[in-house]
Design an enzyme around this catalytic site. Structure first.
Site, PDB file in Angstrom:
ATOM      1  N   SER A  95       0.836  -1.197   0.000  1.00  0.00           N
ATOM      2  CA  SER A  95       0.000   0.000   0.000  1.00  0.00           C
ATOM      3  C   SER A  95       0.876   1.254   0.000  1.00  0.00           C
ATOM      4  O   SER A  95       1.735   1.411  -0.868  1.00  0.00           O
ATOM      5  CB  SER A  95      -0.949  -0.058   1.194  1.00  0.00           C
ATOM      6  N   ASP A 233      -9.140  -5.113  -5.113  1.00  0.00           N
ATOM      7  CA  ASP A 233      -8.373  -4.085  -4.412  1.00  0.00           C
ATOM      8  C   ASP A 233      -8.811  -2.687  -4.811  1.00  0.00           C
ATOM      9  O   ASP A 233      -9.152  -2.432  -5.972  1.00  0.00           O
ATOM     10  CB  ASP A 233      -6.889  -4.266  -4.741  1.00  0.00           C
ATOM     11  N   HIS A 260      -6.955  -6.063  -0.665  1.00  0.00           N
ATOM     12  CA  HIS A 260      -5.742  -5.274  -0.430  1.00  0.00           C
ATOM     13  C   HIS A 260      -4.644  -6.029   0.324  1.00  0.00           C
ATOM     14  O   HIS A 260      -3.531  -5.534   0.427  1.00  0.00           O
ATOM     15  CB  HIS A 260      -6.130  -4.025   0.369  1.00  0.00           C
TER      16      HIS A 260
END
Length: 283
Positions: A95, A233, A260
Protein backbone atom coordinates in the site's frame (compact mmCIF):
# COMPACT_ATOMS: atom_id res chain seq x y z
CA UNK A 1 14.45 2.23 18.95
CA UNK A 2 16.66 3.96 16.41
CA UNK A 3 17.11 7.59 15.39
CA UNK A 4 15.64 8.86 12.11
CA UNK A 5 15.04 12.40 10.82
CA UNK A 6 12.42 13.86 13.16
CA UNK A 7 12.53 11.34 16.01
CA UNK A 8 12.98 7.70 16.95
CA UNK A 9 11.33 4.60 15.49
CA UNK A 10 10.70 1.08 16.76
CA UNK A 11 12.15 -1.89 14.87
CA UNK A 12 12.03 -5.66 15.28
CA UNK A 13 14.10 -8.38 13.62
CA UNK A 14 12.49 -11.84 13.47
CA UNK A 15 13.88 -15.24 12.54
CA UNK A 16 16.90 -15.92 10.41
CA UNK A 17 18.36 -18.42 8.00
CA UNK A 18 20.58 -18.50 4.97
CA UNK A 19 18.42 -16.18 2.86
CA UNK A 20 19.01 -12.45 2.66
CA UNK A 21 16.80 -10.38 5.00
CA UNK A 22 13.58 -8.76 3.87
CA UNK A 23 12.69 -5.26 5.07
CA UNK A 24 8.91 -4.87 5.45
CA UNK A 25 7.48 -1.39 4.76
CA UNK A 26 3.96 -0.91 6.10
CA UNK A 27 1.10 1.13 4.71
CA UNK A 28 -1.14 3.94 5.86
CA UNK A 29 0.62 6.27 5.97
CA UNK A 30 0.32 5.71 9.69
CA UNK A 31 -0.99 2.12 9.82
CA UNK A 32 1.75 0.35 11.83
CA UNK A 33 3.40 -2.95 11.04
CA UNK A 34 0.98 -5.18 13.02
CA UNK A 35 -1.24 -6.11 10.05
CA UNK A 36 1.84 -7.44 8.25
CA UNK A 37 2.87 -9.81 11.03
CA UNK A 38 1.90 -12.77 8.84
CA UNK A 39 5.08 -12.10 6.81
CA UNK A 40 6.89 -13.58 9.78
CA UNK A 41 5.94 -16.92 8.22
CA UNK A 42 8.93 -16.29 5.92
CA UNK A 43 11.30 -16.05 8.89
CA UNK A 44 12.22 -19.76 8.76
CA UNK A 45 14.34 -18.98 5.66
CA UNK A 46 15.54 -15.44 6.32
CA UNK A 47 15.39 -12.55 8.74
CA UNK A 48 12.19 -10.50 8.47
CA UNK A 49 12.59 -6.91 9.64
CA UNK A 50 9.65 -4.75 10.70
CA UNK A 51 9.53 -1.11 11.72
CA UNK A 52 6.78 1.30 12.71
CA UNK A 53 7.24 4.48 10.74
CA UNK A 54 7.54 7.71 12.69
CA UNK A 55 4.16 8.94 13.89
CA UNK A 56 2.46 5.61 14.54
CA UNK A 57 2.53 2.33 16.43
CA UNK A 58 5.38 1.93 18.92
CA UNK A 59 7.44 4.73 17.36
CA UNK A 60 7.69 8.35 18.43
CA UNK A 61 4.84 10.71 17.58
CA UNK A 62 6.31 14.20 17.21
CA UNK A 63 3.79 17.04 16.93
CA UNK A 64 5.33 18.63 13.86
CA UNK A 65 3.25 18.29 10.70
CA UNK A 66 6.15 19.58 8.60
CA UNK A 67 7.66 16.10 8.97
CA UNK A 68 4.95 14.34 6.99
CA UNK A 69 6.31 14.40 3.45
CA UNK A 70 7.50 11.78 0.98
CA UNK A 71 11.02 13.23 1.07
CA UNK A 72 11.38 12.86 4.85
CA UNK A 73 9.84 9.37 4.70
CA UNK A 74 12.49 8.30 2.17
CA UNK A 75 15.17 9.73 4.48
CA UNK A 76 13.64 7.77 7.37
CA UNK A 77 13.76 4.52 5.39
CA UNK A 78 17.37 5.21 4.45
CA UNK A 79 18.22 5.79 8.12
CA UNK A 80 16.59 2.47 9.07
CA UNK A 81 18.56 0.62 6.39
CA UNK A 82 21.87 2.21 7.37
CA UNK A 83 21.42 1.97 11.14
CA UNK A 84 20.46 -1.71 10.94
CA UNK A 85 23.49 -2.35 8.75
CA UNK A 86 21.52 -3.82 5.84
CA UNK A 87 23.99 -4.32 3.02
CA UNK A 88 22.17 -6.82 0.78
CA UNK A 89 18.45 -7.12 1.40
CA UNK A 90 15.00 -7.52 -0.15
CA UNK A 91 12.36 -4.76 0.10
CA UNK A 92 8.64 -5.54 0.56
CA UNK A 93 6.20 -2.62 0.57
CA UNK A 94 2.42 -2.82 0.91
CA UNK A 95 0.00 0.00 0.00
CA UNK A 96 1.58 3.33 1.08
CA UNK A 97 4.62 1.22 1.91
CA UNK A 98 4.79 0.20 -1.74
CA UNK A 99 4.75 3.87 -2.73
CA UNK A 100 7.55 4.65 -0.28
CA UNK A 101 9.54 1.62 -1.48
CA UNK A 102 9.26 2.76 -5.11
CA UNK A 103 10.48 6.26 -4.25
CA UNK A 104 13.30 4.79 -2.16
CA UNK A 105 14.69 2.51 -4.87
CA UNK A 106 14.31 5.30 -7.45
CA UNK A 107 16.19 7.90 -5.39
CA UNK A 108 18.56 6.09 -3.02
CA UNK A 109 21.55 3.91 -3.85
CA UNK A 110 21.43 0.95 -1.50
CA UNK A 111 22.15 -2.76 -1.26
CA UNK A 112 18.59 -3.76 -2.15
CA UNK A 113 18.58 -6.94 -4.27
CA UNK A 114 14.84 -7.06 -5.05
CA UNK A 115 11.62 -5.09 -4.70
CA UNK A 116 8.11 -6.39 -4.02
CA UNK A 117 5.28 -3.88 -4.58
CA UNK A 118 2.19 -5.26 -2.90
CA UNK A 119 -1.25 -3.76 -3.56
CA UNK A 120 -0.07 -0.23 -4.21
CA UNK A 121 -0.06 2.57 -6.77
CA UNK A 122 2.39 4.74 -8.69
CA UNK A 123 0.13 7.76 -9.15
CA UNK A 124 -2.04 9.49 -6.55
CA UNK A 125 -4.03 11.42 -9.19
CA UNK A 126 -4.90 8.12 -10.88
CA UNK A 127 -5.72 6.57 -7.48
CA UNK A 128 -8.24 9.36 -6.86
CA UNK A 129 -9.99 8.27 -10.04
CA UNK A 130 -10.00 4.64 -8.88
CA UNK A 131 -11.59 5.61 -5.57
CA UNK A 132 -14.30 7.65 -7.28
CA UNK A 133 -15.14 4.76 -9.60
CA UNK A 134 -15.32 2.17 -6.82
CA UNK A 135 -17.33 4.48 -4.59
CA UNK A 136 -19.87 4.87 -7.41
CA UNK A 137 -20.29 1.08 -7.44
CA UNK A 138 -21.39 0.96 -3.79
CA UNK A 139 -25.09 0.84 -2.98
CA UNK A 140 -26.74 4.30 -3.01
CA UNK A 141 -27.30 4.36 0.76
CA UNK A 142 -23.62 3.74 1.50
CA UNK A 143 -22.53 6.33 -1.08
CA UNK A 144 -24.90 8.88 0.42
CA UNK A 145 -23.69 8.27 3.98
CA UNK A 146 -20.05 8.76 2.98
CA UNK A 147 -20.76 11.95 1.02
CA UNK A 148 -23.06 13.54 3.63
CA UNK A 149 -20.89 12.93 6.67
CA UNK A 150 -17.63 13.92 4.98
CA UNK A 151 -19.24 17.16 3.80
CA UNK A 152 -20.61 17.85 7.28
CA UNK A 153 -17.44 16.84 9.10
CA UNK A 154 -19.33 14.20 11.10
CA UNK A 155 -17.15 11.23 10.23
CA UNK A 156 -17.39 9.89 13.79
CA UNK A 157 -21.12 9.23 13.27
CA UNK A 158 -22.22 5.58 13.46
CA UNK A 159 -23.73 5.76 9.98
CA UNK A 160 -20.46 6.92 8.46
CA UNK A 161 -18.45 4.32 10.33
CA UNK A 162 -20.81 1.61 9.10
CA UNK A 163 -20.35 2.82 5.52
CA UNK A 164 -16.56 2.77 5.88
CA UNK A 165 -16.79 -0.73 7.37
CA UNK A 166 -18.65 -1.81 4.23
CA UNK A 167 -15.88 -0.27 2.11
CA UNK A 168 -13.11 -1.90 4.13
CA UNK A 169 -14.74 -5.32 4.05
CA UNK A 170 -15.09 -5.02 0.27
CA UNK A 171 -11.82 -3.40 -0.84
CA UNK A 172 -9.38 -3.73 2.09
CA UNK A 173 -9.68 -7.22 3.60
CA UNK A 174 -12.39 -9.73 2.70
CA UNK A 175 -11.57 -12.28 5.42
CA UNK A 176 -14.33 -12.68 8.03
CA UNK A 177 -13.81 -12.08 10.85
CA UNK A 178 -10.82 -9.76 10.54
CA UNK A 179 -7.69 -11.19 12.19
CA UNK A 180 -6.36 -9.74 15.43
CA UNK A 181 -3.30 -8.21 13.75
CA UNK A 182 -5.49 -5.99 11.57
CA UNK A 183 -7.43 -4.64 14.56
CA UNK A 184 -4.10 -4.11 16.36
CA UNK A 185 -2.82 -2.02 13.45
CA UNK A 186 -5.89 0.24 13.42
CA UNK A 187 -5.62 0.64 17.20
CA UNK A 188 -2.07 1.96 16.78
CA UNK A 189 -2.71 4.13 13.73
CA UNK A 190 -1.21 7.59 13.57
CA UNK A 191 -4.04 9.78 12.31
CA UNK A 192 -1.97 12.97 12.11
CA UNK A 193 0.46 11.60 9.55
CA UNK A 194 -2.39 10.19 7.45
CA UNK A 195 -4.44 13.38 7.55
CA UNK A 196 -1.41 15.55 6.73
CA UNK A 197 -0.18 13.43 3.83
CA UNK A 198 -3.52 12.26 2.39
CA UNK A 199 -6.42 14.08 4.03
CA UNK A 200 -9.46 13.17 6.09
CA UNK A 201 -10.04 10.11 3.88
CA UNK A 202 -8.87 8.41 0.69
CA UNK A 203 -11.90 9.88 -1.05
CA UNK A 204 -10.48 13.41 -0.89
CA UNK A 205 -6.69 13.38 -1.16
CA UNK A 206 -5.66 16.95 -0.43
CA UNK A 207 -2.49 16.49 1.65
CA UNK A 208 1.22 16.73 0.91
CA UNK A 209 1.13 13.60 -1.25
CA UNK A 210 -1.75 14.70 -3.49
CA UNK A 211 0.38 15.22 -6.62
CA UNK A 212 2.77 12.28 -6.13
CA UNK A 213 3.29 10.36 -9.38
CA UNK A 214 6.24 8.17 -10.40
CA UNK A 215 4.49 6.15 -13.09
CA UNK A 216 6.70 7.58 -15.82
CA UNK A 217 9.83 6.85 -13.76
CA UNK A 218 9.17 3.13 -13.31
CA UNK A 219 11.33 2.37 -16.34
CA UNK A 220 14.28 3.44 -14.16
CA UNK A 221 13.79 0.52 -11.76
CA UNK A 222 16.42 -2.09 -12.54
CA UNK A 223 15.91 -4.36 -9.53
CA UNK A 224 14.13 -7.70 -9.90
CA UNK A 225 10.58 -6.66 -9.05
CA UNK A 226 7.44 -8.56 -8.02
CA UNK A 227 4.08 -6.77 -8.40
CA UNK A 228 1.20 -8.21 -6.34
CA UNK A 229 -2.40 -7.20 -7.08
CA UNK A 230 -5.82 -8.20 -5.74
CA UNK A 231 -8.89 -8.65 -7.91
CA UNK A 232 -11.04 -6.57 -5.50
CA UNK A 233 -8.37 -4.09 -4.41
CA UNK A 234 -8.96 -0.35 -4.17
CA UNK A 235 -5.56 -0.16 -5.88
CA UNK A 236 -6.97 -1.28 -9.21
CA UNK A 237 -5.29 -4.39 -10.66
CA UNK A 238 -5.32 -2.73 -14.09
CA UNK A 239 -3.17 0.08 -12.70
CA UNK A 240 -0.81 -2.40 -11.08
CA UNK A 241 -0.51 -4.32 -14.34
CA UNK A 242 0.53 -1.07 -16.03
CA UNK A 243 3.16 -0.62 -13.30
CA UNK A 244 4.43 -4.13 -14.05
CA UNK A 245 4.48 -3.39 -17.76
CA UNK A 246 6.76 -0.41 -17.21
CA UNK A 247 9.27 -2.22 -14.95
CA UNK A 248 11.47 -4.29 -17.24
CA UNK A 249 11.55 -7.98 -16.37
CA UNK A 250 9.10 -7.65 -13.49
CA UNK A 251 6.75 -10.43 -12.38
CA UNK A 252 3.00 -9.79 -11.99
CA UNK A 253 0.75 -11.91 -9.77
CA UNK A 254 -3.01 -11.36 -9.51
CA UNK A 255 -4.76 -12.81 -6.45
CA UNK A 256 -8.29 -13.59 -7.58
CA UNK A 257 -9.82 -13.91 -4.08
CA UNK A 258 -8.07 -10.94 -2.48
CA UNK A 259 -8.58 -7.25 -2.08
CA UNK A 260 -5.74 -5.27 -0.43
CA UNK A 261 -4.04 -7.92 1.73
CA UNK A 262 -3.29 -11.22 -0.02
CA UNK A 263 -0.90 -12.19 2.79
CA UNK A 264 -4.05 -12.46 4.97
CA UNK A 265 -6.66 -13.32 2.33
CA UNK A 266 -4.75 -15.96 0.34
CA UNK A 267 -1.87 -16.91 2.67
CA UNK A 268 -0.87 -20.24 1.10
CA UNK A 269 -0.50 -18.85 -2.42
CA UNK A 270 1.08 -15.64 -1.13
CA UNK A 271 3.75 -17.62 0.71
CA UNK A 272 4.50 -19.78 -2.33
CA UNK A 273 4.87 -16.75 -4.60
CA UNK A 274 7.01 -14.82 -2.11
CA UNK A 275 9.30 -17.71 -1.21
CA UNK A 276 9.91 -18.54 -4.87
CA UNK A 277 10.62 -14.92 -5.81
CA UNK A 278 12.96 -14.26 -2.89
CA UNK A 279 14.88 -17.50 -3.44
CA UNK A 280 15.42 -16.70 -7.13
CA UNK A 281 16.78 -13.22 -6.43
CA UNK A 282 19.26 -13.64 -3.60
CA UNK A 283 22.29 -12.58 -5.68
Amino acid sequence: MIAVPGGHVWTRRAGGGAGRPVLVVHGGPGLPHDYLRSLERLADEREVIFWDQLGCGKSGRPSNTDLWTMERSVAEMDSVVRTLGLSRFHVFGNSWGGMLAQQYVLDVSSGAVSLTISNSISSVPQFSGMMARLKAELDPQTQSAIARHEAAGTTSAAEYQAAIRTWNETYLCRVRPWPTELFDAFAGMGTEIFETMFGSSDFHIVGTIRDWDVLDRLTEIALPTLVLAGRYDECAPEHMYEMHRRIAGSQFELFESSSHMPFIEEPARFDRVMRDFLRRHEA
